[in-house]
Write a protein that holds these residues in place. Structure first.
Motif, PDB file in Angstrom:
ATOM      1  N   ILE A   1      44.956  45.220  45.233  1.00 45.91           N
ATOM      2  CA  ILE A   1      43.568  45.049  45.287  1.00 45.91           C
ATOM      3  C   ILE A   1      44.140  43.922  43.616  1.00 45.91           C
ATOM      4  CG2 ILE A   1      42.097  46.578  45.523  1.00 45.91           C
ATOM      5  CD1 ILE A   1      41.775  46.982  42.702  1.00 45.91           C
ATOM      6  N   SER A   2      43.973  42.441  44.418  1.00 47.94           N
ATOM      7  CA  SER A   2      43.854  40.816  43.146  1.00 47.94           C
ATOM      8  C   SER A   2      45.260  40.204  43.459  1.00 47.94           C
ATOM      9  CB  SER A   2      44.046  41.837  41.337  1.00 47.94           C
ATOM     10  OG  SER A   2      44.730  42.193  40.893  1.00 47.94           O
ATOM     11  N   ILE A   3      45.872  40.698  44.615  1.00 49.95           N
ATOM     12  CA  ILE A   3      47.046  40.091  45.488  1.00 49.95           C
ATOM     13  C   ILE A   3      46.238  38.961  46.539  1.00 49.95           C
ATOM     14  CG2 ILE A   3      48.186  40.603  43.813  1.00 49.95           C
ATOM     15  CD1 ILE A   3      49.558  42.584  45.944  1.00 49.95           C
ATOM     16  N   SER A   4      46.561  38.240  46.814  1.00 47.57           N
ATOM     17  CA  SER A   4      46.678  37.681  47.819  1.00 47.57           C
ATOM     18  C   SER A   4      48.128  37.102  48.926  1.00 47.57           C
ATOM     19  CB  SER A   4      45.437  36.408  48.742  1.00 47.57           C
ATOM     20  OG  SER A   4      46.192  35.494  47.666  1.00 47.57           O
ATOM     21  N   ALA A   5      48.892  36.830  50.220  1.00 50.87           N
ATOM     22  CA  ALA A   5      49.312  36.687  50.744  1.00 50.87           C
ATOM     23  C   ALA A   5      49.463  36.004  51.709  1.00 50.87           C
ATOM     24  CB  ALA A   5      50.533  38.004  50.178  1.00 50.87           C
ATOM     25  N   GLU A   6      50.837  35.690  52.270  1.00 55.43           N
ATOM     26  CA  GLU A   6      50.504  35.477  54.014  1.00 55.43           C
ATOM     27  C   GLU A   6      51.475  36.065  54.722  1.00 55.43           C
ATOM     28  OE1 GLU A   6      49.167  31.876  50.878  1.00 55.43           O
ATOM     29  OE2 GLU A   6      51.163  33.277  50.723  1.00 55.43           O
ATOM     30  N   VAL A   7      52.316  37.033  53.756  1.00 52.80           N
ATOM     31  CA  VAL A   7      53.313  38.158  54.957  1.00 52.80           C
ATOM     32  C   VAL A   7      53.430  38.958  53.832  1.00 52.80           C
ATOM     33  CG1 VAL A   7      55.508  38.529  55.316  1.00 52.80           C
ATOM     34  CG2 VAL A   7      54.858  36.017  55.090  1.00 52.80           C
TER      35      VAL A   7
ATOM     36  N   ARG B   1      46.669  44.924  54.240  1.00 59.82           N
ATOM     37  CA  ARG B   1      46.379  43.952  55.204  1.00 59.82           C
ATOM     38  C   ARG B   1      45.085  42.988  55.482  1.00 59.82           C
ATOM     39  NH1 ARG B   1      48.342  48.645  58.176  1.00 59.82           N
ATOM     40  NH2 ARG B   1      46.515  48.903  59.039  1.00 59.82           N
ATOM     41  N   THR B   2      43.752  43.550  54.691  1.00 61.17           N
ATOM     42  CA  THR B   2      42.886  42.699  53.991  1.00 61.17           C
ATOM     43  C   THR B   2      43.673  41.701  52.668  1.00 61.17           C
ATOM     44  OG1 THR B   2      41.671  43.883  52.003  1.00 61.17           O
ATOM     45  CG2 THR B   2      41.426  44.414  54.197  1.00 61.17           C
ATOM     46  N   ARG B   3      44.796  41.738  52.191  1.00 65.07           N
ATOM     47  CA  ARG B   3      45.056  40.766  51.473  1.00 65.07           C
ATOM     48  C   ARG B   3      45.489  39.854  52.173  1.00 65.07           C
ATOM     49  NH1 ARG B   3      41.404  42.566  48.528  1.00 65.07           N
ATOM     50  NH2 ARG B   3      42.707  40.883  47.333  1.00 65.07           N
ATOM     51  N   LEU B   4      45.836  39.321  53.332  1.00 63.24           N
ATOM     52  CA  LEU B   4      46.170  38.979  54.345  1.00 63.24           C
ATOM     53  C   LEU B   4      44.990  37.783  55.419  1.00 63.24           C
ATOM     54  CD1 LEU B   4      49.364  40.043  56.082  1.00 63.24           C
ATOM     55  CD2 LEU B   4      49.555  38.984  54.085  1.00 63.24           C
ATOM     56  N   ASP B   5      43.760  38.044  54.739  1.00 61.81           N
ATOM     57  CA  ASP B   5      42.552  37.957  55.544  1.00 61.81           C
ATOM     58  C   ASP B   5      42.533  36.207  55.544  1.00 61.81           C
ATOM     59  OD1 ASP B   5      41.914  39.773  56.696  1.00 61.81           O
ATOM     60  OD2 ASP B   5      40.407  40.249  55.592  1.00 61.81           O
ATOM     61  N   ASP B   6      42.952  35.506  54.084  1.00 59.42           N
ATOM     62  CA  ASP B   6      42.106  34.452  54.027  1.00 59.42           C
ATOM     63  C   ASP B   6      43.856  33.343  54.120  1.00 59.42           C
ATOM     64  OD1 ASP B   6      41.186  32.251  52.427  1.00 59.42           O
ATOM     65  OD2 ASP B   6      42.260  31.899  51.007  1.00 59.42           O
ATOM     66  N   ALA B   7      44.918  34.126  54.520  1.00 61.09           N
ATOM     67  CA  ALA B   7      46.084  33.651  54.890  1.00 61.09           C
ATOM     68  C   ALA B   7      46.280  32.631  56.328  1.00 61.09           C
ATOM     69  CB  ALA B   7      47.370  34.391  54.825  1.00 61.09           C
ATOM     70  N   ALA B   8      45.210  33.844  57.157  1.00 61.75           N
ATOM     71  CA  ALA B   8      44.665  34.153  58.303  1.00 61.75           C
ATOM     72  C   ALA B   8      44.623  32.132  59.092  1.00 61.75           C
ATOM     73  CB  ALA B   8      44.609  34.884  59.232  1.00 61.75           C
ATOM     74  N   ARG B   9      43.507  32.291  58.379  1.00 63.21           N
ATOM     75  CA  ARG B   9      42.366  30.713  58.330  1.00 63.21           C
ATOM     76  C   ARG B   9      43.229  29.802  57.811  1.00 63.21           C
ATOM     77  NH1 ARG B   9      39.459  29.106  54.785  1.00 63.21           N
ATOM     78  NH2 ARG B   9      39.198  30.139  53.152  1.00 63.21           N
ATOM     79  N   LYS B  10      43.683  29.719  56.423  1.00 58.67           N
ATOM     80  CA  LYS B  10      43.848  28.545  55.940  1.00 58.67           C
ATOM     81  C   LYS B  10      45.656  28.436  56.924  1.00 58.67           C
ATOM     82  CE  LYS B  10      42.466  28.601  51.449  1.00 58.67           C
ATOM     83  NZ  LYS B  10      42.485  28.913  50.072  1.00 58.67           N
TER      84      LYS B  10
END
Length: 182
Positions: free
Chosen positions: A137-143, A161-170
């Motif tokens: 939790i509390s991190i986000s990534a593209e890979v 895998r949910t930490r990539l959700d925003d990456a897939a959109r942006k």
């Protein structure tokens, strides 16, 4: 036009060759005895699942590609291992020596350089355990790179895998999930 420099921004294989990248033991990454790694080093497919034998250089490949992705694709990368203690046992003898053996990597590393987090040219590579749910939790990534996926907590890997959700959109060019185990 400098095609050699351009090629290394497109694919990690020319980057390794052009900068004479070494492994954790100070030996050049070579393909004479490891010809089977040529395609995997070049493969930038967003979804990869690999069953591999142990001790063939795949984790070194994962480290090199993670650093390359941070630098050239401007990606934050989460690199998971089965537990927090394994992260320390992985980063200290493998990741840190790879960085120290390669002046190119030393020049990329920013102010943040710890066991769990490496700043690479303004982006981050997170080294996290995958047994404790709070690690995801509390991190986000593209890979997302899952090393030793079979020894990891699958529920926690789903959270990662949910930490990539925003990456897939942006960043539709990223959102990579690479998993390997033996």
């Amino acid at each position: 036009m400098d095609y050699e420099a351009l090629s290394e921004t497109i694919n990690p294989l020319p980057f390794l060759h052009n900068h004479k990248i070494k492994n954790e033991n100070g030996q050049p990454i070579e393909f004479k005895d490891h010809y089977f790694l040529i395609r995997p080093y070049s493969d930038m497919s967003p979804k990869q699942v690999v069953m591999k034998p142990s001790q063939i250089g795949w984790s070194v490949l994962g480290i090199n590609k993670a650093i390359w992705l941070a630098k050239y694709k401007r990606a934050n990368v989460i690199y998971t291992l089965p537990s927090k203690s394994i992260v320390k046992d992985f980063v200290t003898p493998k990741v840190d020596p790879i960085i120290m053996q390669n002046p190119t990597y030393q020049n990329m590393v920013g102010k943040t350089d710890s066991i769990a987090l490496k700043e690479i040219d303004g982006r981050f590579v997170y080294f996290r355990g995958s047994w404790e749910e709070t690690a995801a939790i509390s991190i986000s990534a593209e890979v997302l790179i899952n090393d030793e996926v079979d020894r990891s907590n699958q529920k926690v890997l789903r959270t990662y895998r949910t930490r990539l959700d925003d990456a897939a959109r942006k960043r539709p060019d990223l959102g990579f999930v690479w998993q390997f185990s033996n």
